[in-house]
Write an enzyme that holds these catalytic residues in place. Sequence first.
Site, short mmCIF file in Angstrom:
data_model
loop_
_atom_site.label_atom_id
_atom_site.label_comp_id
_atom_site.label_asym_id
_atom_site.label_seq_id
_atom_site.Cartn_x
_atom_site.Cartn_y
_atom_site.Cartn_z
N ASP A 13 0.80 -1.29 0.06
CA ASP A 13 0.09 -0.05 -0.05
C ASP A 13 0.95 1.28 -0.05
OD1 ASP A 13 -2.33 1.55 0.20
OD2 ASP A 13 -2.22 1.66 2.27
N SER A 14 0.32 2.52 -0.29
CA SER A 14 1.12 3.44 -0.32
C SER A 14 1.31 4.07 1.24
CB SER A 14 0.25 4.85 -0.84
OG SER A 14 -1.41 4.63 -0.06
N GLY A 46 -3.43 8.85 -4.01
CA GLY A 46 -4.79 8.94 -4.62
C GLY A 46 -5.01 10.34 -5.27
N CYS A 76 -4.42 -1.95 -2.12
CA CYS A 76 -4.29 -0.39 -2.45
C CYS A 76 -5.37 -0.26 -3.80
CB CYS A 76 -3.09 0.12 -2.63
SG CYS A 76 -3.01 1.97 -3.06
N THR A 78 -6.34 2.34 -5.06
CA THR A 78 -5.58 3.33 -6.06
C THR A 78 -4.59 2.53 -6.97
OG1 THR A 78 -6.04 4.95 -4.48
CG2 THR A 78 -4.59 5.58 -6.43
N GLU A 161 -3.27 9.33 7.84
CA GLU A 161 -1.99 8.87 7.83
C GLU A 161 -1.24 9.95 8.87
OE1 GLU A 161 0.73 7.49 5.83
OE2 GLU A 161 -0.99 6.00 5.16
N CYS A 193 -11.08 2.41 -0.15
CA CYS A 193 -9.77 2.77 -0.01
C CYS A 193 -9.46 2.00 1.19
CB CYS A 193 -9.53 4.32 0.32
SG CYS A 193 -8.22 4.88 1.04
N HIS A 195 -7.36 2.63 3.61
CA HIS A 195 -7.38 3.19 4.78
C HIS A 195 -8.66 3.61 5.56
CE1 HIS A 195 -3.59 4.72 3.04
NE2 HIS A 195 -3.16 5.30 4.14
N1 DGL Z 1 -4.88 3.00 0.73
C1 DGL Z 1 -4.83 3.42 -0.80
C2 DGL Z 1 -6.16 2.88 -1.41
O1 DGL Z 1 -6.71 1.96 -1.13
C3 DGL Z 1 -4.31 4.58 -1.24
C4 DGL Z 1 -4.51 5.87 -0.34
C5 DGL Z 1 -3.58 6.87 -1.14
O2 DGL Z 1 -2.65 6.87 -1.07
O3 DGL Z 1 -4.19 7.79 -1.39
O4 DGL Z 1 -6.76 3.64 -2.48
#
Ligand code: DGL
Length: 275
Positions: A13-14, A46, A76, A78, A161, A193, A195
């Site tokens: 993931d990011s 994102g 992730c 994205t 974050e 997402c 997160h």
């Molecule tokens: N957690 C990620 C997702 O599922 C990416 C969030 C991001 O880096 O913007 O999209």
Amino acid sequence: MKKISKKYIGVFDSGFGGLTILQGIVKALPQYDYMYLGDTARVPYGTRSTDVIYEFTRQAIDFFFQNGCTLVIFACNTASSDALRKIQKDYLPKKYPGKRVLGVLIPAAEEAAAQTVNSRVGVIATEATVTSNAFVREVTKLNPRISVFQSACPLLVPIIEAGEYNSIIVDLMLKKYLRPLTAKKIDTLILGCTHYGIIKLKIKKVVGKKVTIISESQVVPKKLKDYLARHPEIEKTLGKGRKRIFYSTDLTEKFDRLGSIFFGQKIKAKKALLS
Ligand code: DGL
């Protein structure tokens, strides 16, 4: 005789979001060895262009496959919404034949299509995921009668974050982002997402009990279990020593502290260099 080294399942993931997915996977399939990578030096993805997301993602793939993985999960959305197809179609066959990369977006779309009763599904996700229309494409591919309504939530990942996921700012932003979806009378909401898993209870409060929430940390482990049962050629390469290694591209005290909360167990990350 040459010793065959057993391989890790990579989870990418990011930032921290993918740790909620890894937590679900480890609970369902504790026997395997896992390697997590969070590209915290460059989060969020994102708000970036598809070209940049592809390039970051490709670098992560090189890191995983050069460090002992045979299978990588993009935890992730994205990265799963656009870059994944290009990686699967062009990059893997040329550079890493025999290795596999799976995403989280299609499992969530399948679950939403199966769960909705009134055929009205909502999606909250990053701007890049919403712009890609990947959830609309995948859900309507399964059932063209379903209407999919999306809401991009650009502020949620930076707030999460920053460790502010319990703050009142999240409640305010959720009202703004979710109201257009509840106005469309959705009965199912995809947390598009990774997160957002950490703020699921807050989301539930805004959309109400009648809306079914599709959370990838519950859906993806089941799909991975099925995948491994159907692909013994991959399964037999995997190490079963219960090892867990964590990497981040920016080594900070925050990654270990917040990462331990997202993963539900204490973690200590090592630094990863991507190029
Ligand atoms: N957690 C990620 C997702 O599922 C990416 C969030 C991001 O880096 O913007 O999209």
